[in-house]
Design an enzyme around this catalytic site. Structure first.
Site, short mmCIF file in Angstrom:
data_model
loop_
_atom_site.label_atom_id
_atom_site.label_comp_id
_atom_site.label_asym_id
_atom_site.label_seq_id
_atom_site.Cartn_x
_atom_site.Cartn_y
_atom_site.Cartn_z
N ARG A 92 0.86 -1.18 0.00
CA ARG A 92 0.00 0.00 0.00
C ARG A 92 0.90 1.23 0.00
O ARG A 92 1.77 1.36 0.85
CB ARG A 92 -0.89 0.03 1.25
CG ARG A 92 -1.74 1.29 1.31
CD ARG A 92 -2.42 1.47 2.66
NE ARG A 92 -3.30 2.64 2.64
CZ ARG A 92 -3.70 3.30 3.72
NH1 ARG A 92 -3.33 2.90 4.92
NH2 ARG A 92 -4.48 4.35 3.61
N HIS A 181 -7.53 6.55 0.46
CA HIS A 181 -8.36 5.37 0.71
C HIS A 181 -8.97 4.84 -0.60
O HIS A 181 -10.00 4.16 -0.59
CB HIS A 181 -9.53 5.66 1.67
CG HIS A 181 -9.12 6.04 3.06
ND1 HIS A 181 -9.72 7.08 3.75
CD2 HIS A 181 -8.20 5.52 3.90
CE1 HIS A 181 -9.19 7.19 4.95
NE2 HIS A 181 -8.25 6.25 5.08
N GLU A 387 -9.13 -3.94 1.86
CA GLU A 387 -8.07 -3.31 1.08
C GLU A 387 -6.97 -4.32 0.74
O GLU A 387 -6.38 -4.25 -0.33
CB GLU A 387 -7.48 -2.13 1.89
CG GLU A 387 -8.43 -0.95 1.98
CD GLU A 387 -8.18 -0.05 3.18
OE1 GLU A 387 -8.53 -0.46 4.31
OE2 GLU A 387 -7.64 1.04 3.01
C1 LIG Z 1 -4.81 7.95 4.04
C2 LIG Z 1 -5.28 7.62 5.41
O1 LIG Z 1 -5.95 8.40 6.06
O2 LIG Z 1 -4.97 6.41 5.84
P1 LIG Z 1 -5.32 5.78 7.26
O3 LIG Z 1 -6.82 5.78 7.38
O4 LIG Z 1 -4.73 4.40 7.15
O5 LIG Z 1 -4.64 6.67 8.27
MG LIG Z 2 -8.32 0.00 7.48
#
Ligand SMILES: CC(=O)OP(=O)(O)O
Ligand SMILES: [Mg+2]
Ligand SMILES: Nc1ncnc2c1ncn2[C@@H]1O[C@H](COP(=O)(O)OP(=O)(O)O)[C@@H](O)[C@H]1O
Length: 407
Positions: A92, A181, A387
């Site tokens: 990721r 996300h 994910e």
């Molecule tokens: C991009 C982001 O906010 O990721 P996380 O929710 O994993 O902190």
């Molecule tokens: Mg998560």
């Protein structure tokens, strides 16, 4: 032996989450998590499929040490990085800028570009890079793929991606809205369409990803047309510790009036705000519990109200963006588990055709499910995000040229 497995690594600023997925049978031979990297004691929990978890508490100084520990644990179960069944490692990566619109095999040029984006993702990209560099050193024989949080949002029209600021400044410093996300928004919007028995290419979806970080997206016929996070994952919804939308003048005001430095305000808005800032707890479970009992129920209630008020505004805004909405999908830790948040988020939006059925909303379940009444004009659904599966699927398709169905 055919290589049908993908190791997915999600290297966060103080944690590494990992899953080993087998694309031939959908199994997950191992999953795990290392938390509190860089602190005095870190915790590693490794769970081989069908067997009890193993936990270790020991100092883990950095991502290199963390990934070595992961490799060791996998080795102990005969699932190590030299296993002939392992086809690739999928990473990721939070910020891919405008360049990365697809999953990408990692080479030196890709690493350099991710590095170049550190100034716009200072919390996330350095950890992602450390994870990738270590994994490449530990498994130089394996293809490694970056799957970007930003990729799904690169279809946003220019008018949704631009801030209304001086173009020369914006262009010189890459100041625009990227969104995050995306892997989750892509997966959940597709699953929401499937739940309705429709093609994603014919379905309009509002996705509400409510985890520690939280973001909303408007997905029109399978393509993202707007999302609530911007240059960084700070804009938009109220989150566990992040403020989401604030008047940018708050920053000038605190600089001039409170004498705070830019770095202090950065920490304030990213780490000491959101639910935590409003009531002292960043975990929605705690907030809900305190609203019912605690001596200071009022602060918890206010935090909850600010959180759902912001959500309602984004649901309304994305109705306007999409014109017609087929389904509103709740996902991630809060979205999947907190029935009171879902109920409050659509309360008052009956005029938009939105409602939840109290019994359906309260029912627990593992899979995608509808929580709106059968007669509702717009469906409301809970769609568990995955994910890791999405990253593994994209990684596998890229390195083998095969989809999961063909494997
Ligand atoms: C991009 C982001 O906010 O990721 P996380 O929710 O994993 O902190
Ligand atoms: Mg998560
Ligand atoms: N049963 C629950 N009720 C309310 N909130 C929950 C529940 N379970 C988890 N959460 C919330 O979900 C959040 C974590 O969501 P998750 O999607 O796992 O986050 P991330 O992947 O961003 O780390 C926690 O901070 C917690 O507030």
């Amino acid at each position: 032996m055919r290589a049908t497995r993908v190791l997915v690594l999600n290297s966060g600023s103080s944690s590494v989450k990992y899953q080993l997925l087998d694309m031939a049978d959908g199994s997950r031979p191992a999953t795990g998590l290392i938390e509190r990297i860089g602190e005095r004691t870190s915790r590693l929990r490794h769970t081989p499929a069908g067997r009890p978890s193993r936990e270790r508490e020991e100092p883990v100084a950095d991502h290199e040490t963390a990934l070595k520990a992961v490799a060791e644990e996998l080795d102990r179960d005969g699932l190590g990085l030299d296993s002939p069944e392992l086809a690739a490692i999928g990473h990721r990566v939070v910020h891919g800028g405008r360049r990365f619109t697809e999953p990408t095999v990692i080479d030196d040029a890709v690493l350099a570009e991710i590095e170049r984006l550190v100034p716009v993702a200072p919390l996330h990209n350095p950890a992602n890079l450390a994870g990738i560099r270590t994994a490449v050193a530990l498994a130089p024989h394996l293809p490694q793929v970056a799957v970007f949080d930003t990729a799904f949002h690169t279809t946003m029209p220019e008018y949704a991606a631009r801030y209304a600021i001086d173009t020369a400044v914006a262009d010189a410093h890459r100041v625009r809205r990227y969104g995050f996300h995306g892997t989750s928004h892509a997966y959940v919007s597709r699953k929401a369409a499937e739940l309705l028995g429709r093609k994603p290419s014919e379905t309009n979806v509002i996705v509400l990803h409510l985890g520690n970080g939280a973001s909303a997206s408007a997905v029109a016929r399978g393509r993202c047309v707007d999302t609530s996070m911007g240059l960084t994952p700070l804009e938009g919804l109220v989150m566990g510790t992040r403020s989401g939308d604030v008047d940018p003048a708050v920053v000038f005001h605190l600089t001039r009036v409170a004498g705070m430095s830019v770095d202090e305000i950065d920490v304030l808005l990213n780490k000491r705000s959101g639910l935590l800032g409003l009531c002292g707890d960043n975990d929605m479970r705690e907030v809900l519990r305190r609203m019912e009992h605690g001596p200071d129920a009022e602060a918890a209630r206010l935090a909850f109200d600010v959180y759902v008020h912001r959500l309602r505004k984004y649901i309304g805004a994305y109705h306007a963006v999409l014109g017609r909405v087929d389904v509103v999908a709740f996902t991630a830790g809060v979205g999947e588990n907190a029935a009171p948040v879902r109920e409050a988020a659509v309360t008052g939006l009956e005029g938009l055709g939105l409602a939840v059925d109290p019994e359906r909303n309260a029912a627990r379940g593992d899979g995608p499910r509808l929580i709106s009444p059968p007669t509702a004009r717009v469906a409301v659904a809970v769609i568990p995000t995955d994910e890791e599966l999405e990253i593994a699927t994209q990684t596998y398709a890229l390195v083998t040229g095969r989809t999961t169905d063909e494997t």
